[in-house]
Write an enzyme that holds these catalytic residues in place. Structure first.
Site, PDB file in Angstrom:
ATOM      1  N   GLY A   1      -4.646   3.040   2.156  1.00 62.14           N
ATOM      2  CA  GLY A   1      -4.533   2.387   3.544  1.00 62.14           C
ATOM      3  C   GLY A   1      -3.137   2.129   4.151  1.00 62.14           C
ATOM      4  N   GLN A   2      -2.045   3.012   3.717  1.00 61.72           N
ATOM      5  CA  GLN A   2      -0.741   2.660   4.364  1.00 61.72           C
ATOM      6  C   GLN A   2      -0.902   3.208   5.659  1.00 61.72           C
ATOM      7  OE1 GLN A   2       2.551   4.143   2.233  1.00 61.72           O
ATOM      8  NE2 GLN A   2       4.116   3.110   3.750  1.00 61.72           N
TER       9      GLN A   2
ATOM     10  N   ASN B   1       0.962  -1.096   0.039  1.00 58.61           N
ATOM     11  CA  ASN B   1       0.031   0.092   0.007  1.00 58.61           C
ATOM     12  C   ASN B   1       0.910   1.402  -0.015  1.00 58.61           C
ATOM     13  OD1 ASN B   1      -2.415  -1.409   0.213  1.00 58.61           O
ATOM     14  ND2 ASN B   1      -2.137  -1.810   2.370  1.00 58.61           N
TER      15      ASN B   1
ATOM     16  N   HIS C   1       6.436  -2.228   3.106  1.00 60.35           N
ATOM     17  CA  HIS C   1       6.434  -3.615   3.463  1.00 60.35           C
ATOM     18  C   HIS C   1       5.480  -4.338   2.554  1.00 60.35           C
ATOM     19  CE1 HIS C   1       3.538  -1.047   5.582  1.00 60.35           C
ATOM     20  NE2 HIS C   1       2.522  -2.020   5.447  1.00 60.35           N
ATOM     21  N   LEU C   2       5.908  -5.604   2.192  1.00 61.78           N
ATOM     22  CA  LEU C   2       5.029  -6.247   1.449  1.00 61.78           C
ATOM     23  C   LEU C   2       4.187  -7.141   2.055  1.00 61.78           C
ATOM     24  CD1 LEU C   2       5.183  -6.747  -1.908  1.00 61.78           C
ATOM     25  CD2 LEU C   2       7.317  -8.260  -1.678  1.00 61.78           C
TER      26      LEU C   2
HETATM   27  P1  5GP Z   1      -0.228  -0.823   5.951  1.00 67.84           P
HETATM   28  O1  5GP Z   1      -1.750  -0.572   6.323  1.00 67.84           O
HETATM   29  O2  5GP Z   1       0.578   0.209   6.204  1.00 67.84           O
HETATM   30  O3  5GP Z   1      -0.062  -1.439   4.609  1.00 67.84           O
HETATM   31  O4  5GP Z   1       0.014  -2.328   6.887  1.00 67.84           O
HETATM   32  C1  5GP Z   1       0.702  -2.332   8.076  1.00 67.84           C
HETATM   33  C2  5GP Z   1       0.440  -3.557   8.614  1.00 67.84           C
HETATM   34  O5  5GP Z   1       1.404  -3.726   9.803  1.00 67.84           O
HETATM   35  C3  5GP Z   1      -1.147  -4.081   9.190  1.00 67.84           C
HETATM   36  O6  5GP Z   1      -1.543  -5.244   8.654  1.00 67.84           O
HETATM   37  C4  5GP Z   1      -0.739  -4.124  10.589  1.00 67.84           C
HETATM   38  O7  5GP Z   1      -1.708  -5.117  11.161  1.00 67.84           O
HETATM   39  C5  5GP Z   1       0.633  -4.482  10.718  1.00 67.84           C
HETATM   40  N1  5GP Z   1       1.253  -3.835  12.217  1.00 67.84           N
HETATM   41  C6  5GP Z   1       1.173  -2.769  12.514  1.00 67.84           C
HETATM   42  N2  5GP Z   1       1.641  -2.707  13.840  1.00 67.84           N
HETATM   43  C7  5GP Z   1       2.160  -3.868  13.824  1.00 67.84           C
HETATM   44  C8  5GP Z   1       3.207  -4.386  14.925  1.00 67.84           C
HETATM   45  O8  5GP Z   1       3.482  -4.018  16.038  1.00 67.84           O
HETATM   46  N3  5GP Z   1       3.478  -5.777  14.765  1.00 67.84           N
HETATM   47  C9  5GP Z   1       3.264  -6.483  13.560  1.00 67.84           C
HETATM   48  N4  5GP Z   1       3.692  -7.686  13.701  1.00 67.84           N
HETATM   49  N5  5GP Z   1       2.393  -6.112  12.775  1.00 67.84           N
HETATM   50  C10 5GP Z   1       1.695  -4.675  12.769  1.00 67.84           C
END
Ligand code: 5GP
Ligand code: ZN
Length: 113
Positions: free
Chosen positions: A92-93, A86, A99-100
């Protein structure tokens, strides 16, 4: 810089790490959206996909190869999986360290929500 995923790289915050080498780290998403939901990150801080430069080309390829290896290890390679990155708010980032997402173990819908 107060980056959550840099803290996971430095082991300042715990995570369920499933793969690590000198360039990348992979760990289980804390809020899984599928039976298999892992995140593959570069150890180098890159905020969004817009910040990827030519010097990162090999690193980005290595992230995909790492995701492939995890999919094979989890036996979801043949059935199929989805890789998502994202970028910024409409996508929704929420964590600004690229991160992938590796999602699998169920049928994925298209178009995504
Ligand atoms: P984004 O929404 O930025 O694409 O994805 C962020 C992802 O990181 C989400 O799926 C969320 O659940 C995950 N995430 C957020 N904080 C943490 C954390 O402290 N530990 C882990 N393992 N995942 C996290
Ligand atoms: Zn970071």
């Amino acid at each position: 810089m107060n980056c959550l995923f840099c803290k996971i790289v430095k082991k300042e915050i715990p995570a369920k790490i499933i793969y690590e080498d000198e360039r990348v780290l992979a760990f289980e998403d804390v809020n899984p959206q599928a039976p298999a939901h892992s995140l593959v990150i570069p150890k180098k801080h890159i905020s969004t996909s817009l910040d990827i430069t030519a010097e990162d080309n090999e690193l980005i390829g290595h992230m995909f190869q790492t995701a492939n290896k995890i999919a094979q290890d989890k036996n979801i390679a043949g059935s199929g999986f989805r890789l998502v990155m994202n970028c910024n708010s409409d996508a929704g980032q929420t964590v600004f360290h690229i991160h992938l997402h590796l999602l699998g173990g169920r049928i994925m819908h298209w178009p995504p929500g």
